[in-house]
Structure formats: C-alpha cells, structure tokens
Design a protein around this motif. Structure first.
Motif, PDB file in Angstrom:
ATOM      1  N   VAL A  28      30.862   4.247   5.486  1.00  0.00           N
ATOM      2  CA  VAL A  28      31.026   3.316   6.607  1.00  0.00           C
ATOM      3  C   VAL A  28      32.301   2.497   6.442  1.00  0.00           C
ATOM      4  O   VAL A  28      33.073   2.314   7.389  1.00  0.00           O
ATOM      5  CB  VAL A  28      29.788   2.388   6.741  1.00  0.00           C
ATOM      6  CG1 VAL A  28      30.042   1.262   7.723  1.00  0.00           C
ATOM      7  CG2 VAL A  28      28.562   3.195   7.162  1.00  0.00           C
ATOM      8  N   SER A  29      32.555   2.037   5.225  1.00  0.00           N
ATOM      9  CA  SER A  29      33.747   1.237   4.950  1.00  0.00           C
ATOM     10  C   SER A  29      35.031   2.034   5.173  1.00  0.00           C
ATOM     11  O   SER A  29      35.972   1.548   5.824  1.00  0.00           O
ATOM     12  CB  SER A  29      33.689   0.717   3.512  1.00  0.00           C
ATOM     13  OG  SER A  29      34.858   0.011   3.198  1.00  0.00           O
ATOM     14  N   GLU A  30      35.088   3.256   4.639  1.00  0.00           N
ATOM     15  CA  GLU A  30      36.294   4.075   4.785  1.00  0.00           C
ATOM     16  C   GLU A  30      36.542   4.445   6.245  1.00  0.00           C
ATOM     17  O   GLU A  30      37.684   4.416   6.717  1.00  0.00           O
ATOM     18  CB  GLU A  30      36.186   5.345   3.940  1.00  0.00           C
ATOM     19  CG  GLU A  30      36.328   5.103   2.459  1.00  0.00           C
ATOM     20  CD  GLU A  30      36.188   6.373   1.636  1.00  0.00           C
ATOM     21  OE1 GLU A  30      35.879   7.454   2.202  1.00  0.00           O
ATOM     22  OE2 GLU A  30      36.391   6.300   0.411  1.00  0.00           O
ATOM     23  N   ALA A  31      35.487   4.801   6.966  1.00  0.00           N
ATOM     24  CA  ALA A  31      35.650   5.148   8.378  1.00  0.00           C
ATOM     25  C   ALA A  31      36.135   3.930   9.165  1.00  0.00           C
ATOM     26  O   ALA A  31      37.060   4.032   9.984  1.00  0.00           O
ATOM     27  CB  ALA A  31      34.338   5.671   8.955  1.00  0.00           C
ATOM     28  N   GLY A  32      35.534   2.781   8.919  1.00  0.00           N
ATOM     29  CA  GLY A  32      35.961   1.561   9.603  1.00  0.00           C
ATOM     30  C   GLY A  32      37.405   1.210   9.304  1.00  0.00           C
ATOM     31  O   GLY A  32      38.160   0.811  10.194  1.00  0.00           O
ATOM     32  N   LYS A  33      37.805   1.382   8.051  1.00  0.00           N
ATOM     33  CA  LYS A  33      39.191   1.082   7.664  1.00  0.00           C
ATOM     34  C   LYS A  33      40.165   1.996   8.404  1.00  0.00           C
ATOM     35  O   LYS A  33      41.172   1.533   8.937  1.00  0.00           O
ATOM     36  CB  LYS A  33      39.346   1.247   6.159  1.00  0.00           C
ATOM     37  CG  LYS A  33      40.739   0.951   5.655  1.00  0.00           C
ATOM     38  CD  LYS A  33      40.835   1.125   4.147  1.00  0.00           C
ATOM     39  CE  LYS A  33      42.267   0.918   3.694  1.00  0.00           C
ATOM     40  NZ  LYS A  33      42.425   1.193   2.270  1.00  0.00           N
ATOM     41  N   ARG A  34      39.872   3.298   8.443  1.00  0.00           N
ATOM     42  CA  ARG A  34      40.772   4.228   9.132  1.00  0.00           C
ATOM     43  C   ARG A  34      40.831   3.955  10.634  1.00  0.00           C
ATOM     44  O   ARG A  34      41.894   4.072  11.253  1.00  0.00           O
ATOM     45  CB  ARG A  34      40.354   5.671   8.859  1.00  0.00           C
ATOM     46  CG  ARG A  34      40.784   6.083   7.460  1.00  0.00           C
ATOM     47  CD  ARG A  34      40.390   7.450   7.031  1.00  0.00           C
ATOM     48  NE  ARG A  34      40.785   8.541   7.900  1.00  0.00           N
ATOM     49  CZ  ARG A  34      40.452   9.804   7.673  1.00  0.00           C
ATOM     50  NH1 ARG A  34      39.719  10.117   6.619  1.00  0.00           N
ATOM     51  NH2 ARG A  34      40.838  10.746   8.494  1.00  0.00           N
ATOM     52  N   GLU A  46      28.099   3.233  12.247  1.00  0.00           N
ATOM     53  CA  GLU A  46      26.813   2.941  11.630  1.00  0.00           C
ATOM     54  C   GLU A  46      26.377   4.144  10.803  1.00  0.00           C
ATOM     55  O   GLU A  46      26.793   5.268  11.087  1.00  0.00           O
ATOM     56  CB  GLU A  46      25.754   2.675  12.694  1.00  0.00           C
ATOM     57  CG  GLU A  46      26.038   1.503  13.592  1.00  0.00           C
ATOM     58  CD  GLU A  46      25.007   1.360  14.702  1.00  0.00           C
ATOM     59  OE1 GLU A  46      23.999   2.093  14.689  1.00  0.00           O
ATOM     60  OE2 GLU A  46      25.227   0.527  15.587  1.00  0.00           O
ATOM     61  N   PRO A  47      25.520   3.922   9.813  1.00  0.00           N
ATOM     62  CA  PRO A  47      24.976   5.068   9.091  1.00  0.00           C
ATOM     63  C   PRO A  47      24.130   5.910  10.035  1.00  0.00           C
ATOM     64  O   PRO A  47      23.405   5.374  10.879  1.00  0.00           O
ATOM     65  CB  PRO A  47      24.087   4.440   8.007  1.00  0.00           C
ATOM     66  CG  PRO A  47      24.461   3.005   7.959  1.00  0.00           C
ATOM     67  CD  PRO A  47      25.055   2.649   9.284  1.00  0.00           C
ATOM     68  N   GLY A  48      24.232   7.200   9.900  1.00  0.00           N
ATOM     69  CA  GLY A  48      23.435   8.090  10.727  1.00  0.00           C
ATOM     70  C   GLY A  48      22.028   8.226  10.179  1.00  0.00           C
ATOM     71  O   GLY A  48      21.746   7.900   9.032  1.00  0.00           O
ATOM     72  N   VAL A  49      21.133   8.692  11.017  1.00  0.00           N
ATOM     73  CA  VAL A  49      19.762   8.964  10.599  1.00  0.00           C
ATOM     74  C   VAL A  49      19.406  10.384  11.024  1.00  0.00           C
ATOM     75  O   VAL A  49      19.972  10.928  11.965  1.00  0.00           O
ATOM     76  CB  VAL A  49      18.745   7.967  11.196  1.00  0.00           C
ATOM     77  CG1 VAL A  49      18.944   6.578  10.643  1.00  0.00           C
ATOM     78  CG2 VAL A  49      18.807   7.952  12.699  1.00  0.00           C
ATOM     79  N   THR A  50      18.493  10.939  10.295  1.00  0.00           N
ATOM     80  CA  THR A  50      17.992  12.263  10.623  1.00  0.00           C
ATOM     81  C   THR A  50      16.484  12.237  10.456  1.00  0.00           C
ATOM     82  O   THR A  50      15.947  11.383   9.745  1.00  0.00           O
ATOM     83  CB  THR A  50      18.651  13.343   9.729  1.00  0.00           C
ATOM     84  OG1 THR A  50      18.306  14.622  10.213  1.00  0.00           O
ATOM     85  CG2 THR A  50      18.246  13.214   8.287  1.00  0.00           C
ATOM     86  N   GLY A  51      15.816  13.146  11.115  1.00  0.00           N
ATOM     87  CA  GLY A  51      14.364  13.189  11.040  1.00  0.00           C
ATOM     88  C   GLY A  51      13.882  14.061   9.900  1.00  0.00           C
ATOM     89  O   GLY A  51      14.455  15.119   9.624  1.00  0.00           O
ATOM     90  N   LEU A 100      40.428   9.742  12.835  1.00  0.00           N
ATOM     91  CA  LEU A 100      39.668  10.329  11.738  1.00  0.00           C
ATOM     92  C   LEU A 100      39.990  11.812  11.609  1.00  0.00           C
ATOM     93  O   LEU A 100      39.125  12.675  11.749  1.00  0.00           O
ATOM     94  CB  LEU A 100      38.160  10.136  11.965  1.00  0.00           C
ATOM     95  CG  LEU A 100      37.665   8.703  12.150  1.00  0.00           C
ATOM     96  CD1 LEU A 100      36.167   8.676  12.359  1.00  0.00           C
ATOM     97  CD2 LEU A 100      38.058   7.834  10.961  1.00  0.00           C
ATOM     98  N   ARG A 101      41.236  12.096  11.344  1.00  0.00           N
ATOM     99  CA  ARG A 101      41.668  13.490  11.194  1.00  0.00           C
ATOM    100  C   ARG A 101      40.870  14.174  10.089  1.00  0.00           C
ATOM    101  O   ARG A 101      40.512  13.562   9.093  1.00  0.00           O
ATOM    102  CB  ARG A 101      43.144  13.551  10.866  1.00  0.00           C
ATOM    103  CG  ARG A 101      44.013  12.996  11.970  1.00  0.00           C
ATOM    104  CD  ARG A 101      45.314  13.763  12.072  1.00  0.00           C
ATOM    105  NE  ARG A 101      46.159  13.239  13.125  1.00  0.00           N
ATOM    106  CZ  ARG A 101      46.080  13.637  14.385  1.00  0.00           C
ATOM    107  NH1 ARG A 101      45.215  14.540  14.736  1.00  0.00           N
ATOM    108  NH2 ARG A 101      46.890  13.131  15.294  1.00  0.00           N
ATOM    109  N   ASP A 102      40.617  15.459  10.262  1.00  0.00           N
ATOM    110  CA  ASP A 102      39.903  16.277   9.288  1.00  0.00           C
ATOM    111  C   ASP A 102      38.456  15.840   9.062  1.00  0.00           C
ATOM    112  O   ASP A 102      37.873  16.160   8.030  1.00  0.00           O
ATOM    113  CB  ASP A 102      40.631  16.328   7.939  1.00  0.00           C
ATOM    114  CG  ASP A 102      42.044  16.876   8.080  1.00  0.00           C
ATOM    115  OD1 ASP A 102      42.242  17.780   8.920  1.00  0.00           O
ATOM    116  OD2 ASP A 102      42.938  16.393   7.369  1.00  0.00           O
TER     117      ASP A 102
END
Length: 125
Positions: A28-34, A46-51, A100-102
């Motif tokens: 989350v921190s790295e994505a927000g920074k980029r 936000e963190p994702g969730v899965t079932g 968010l390249r790559d």
C-alpha cells in the motif's frame, strides 16, 4: 457525459518480508508513493480482499512464500465526463497504469455516480 467510479485490482510483488501484514503495508505504501510522485493523489489505495474458497468469508489478498509476497490491492478512481463505462475503464487504466508501470491491473467494477450540484448548474448554463 457521465461520471463513473472505477475499481481496479492490482497485483503487487513485495520482497524480503516475513509476515503478510508487513507485505500489505509495504504494498500500500509503495503504490501510494508511486501514485503521489505522478500527481495521482486522487486514486484511493486499499488492501484487496478475496473470498475463502471453502466458506466464502473475506480475507486479505496476500500470499507469502520464501519471504516474497504477492499482494492484491484495490484501487479506486473517479472518472468525470466519460462517454460510457468502457470509456471510463480506458481512462482509469491509462491514468493508473501510467503511474504504476509493470503492475498488472484488472478492472473489477464500474458504476455511474451522481453529478454534483455544481456540475449540474454549470451544465445548465
């Protein structure tokens, strides 16, 4: 033209972590920074969730093996004045994908939002 909210899922790789909670925080921190570095502060991360495949209960979308984690992130962006849902998807993927390249992105939900009163007044003029 309509306004839309577009939700996307991103797959984020985090190395050298020992716990999933740490991996989620780093992702989350790295994505927000980029996103912030490219003036995309308006994208919510936000963190994702899965079932759970057995019971269906939601849990954090993070998998950890050999001190490397794959973290699912939920990215939400408001798109204004798009011609259609497909147009809103393309705009959102272009905006976020450029920062968010790559990073693999997949649109998971698009829905039309209500226009603000100020926008409606401007359109009437």
């Amino acid at each position: 033209m309509s306004n839309y909210e577009v939700a996307m899922e991103a797959a984020w790789l985090v190395r050298d972590v020992e716990e999933t909670d740490d991996a989620i925080g780093v992702a989350v921190s790295e994505a927000g920074k980029r996103l912030n570095e490219t003036d995309k502060q308006y994208v919510e991360v936000e963190p994702g969730v899965t079932g759970c495949p057995a019971c269906g209960e939601p849990f954090d979308a993070a998998f950890l093996a050999a001190n490397t984690a794959l973290v699912g992130l939920l990215l939400e962006i408001d798109v204004f004045n798009a011609d259609s849902e497909e147009h809103a998807e393309r705009i959102a993927k272009s905006e976020v994908g450029g920062a968010l390249r790559d990073v693999p992105l997949e649109v998971i939900d698009v829905f039309e939002t209500e226009a603000d009163e100020d926008e409606e007044d401007a359109a009437d003029r």
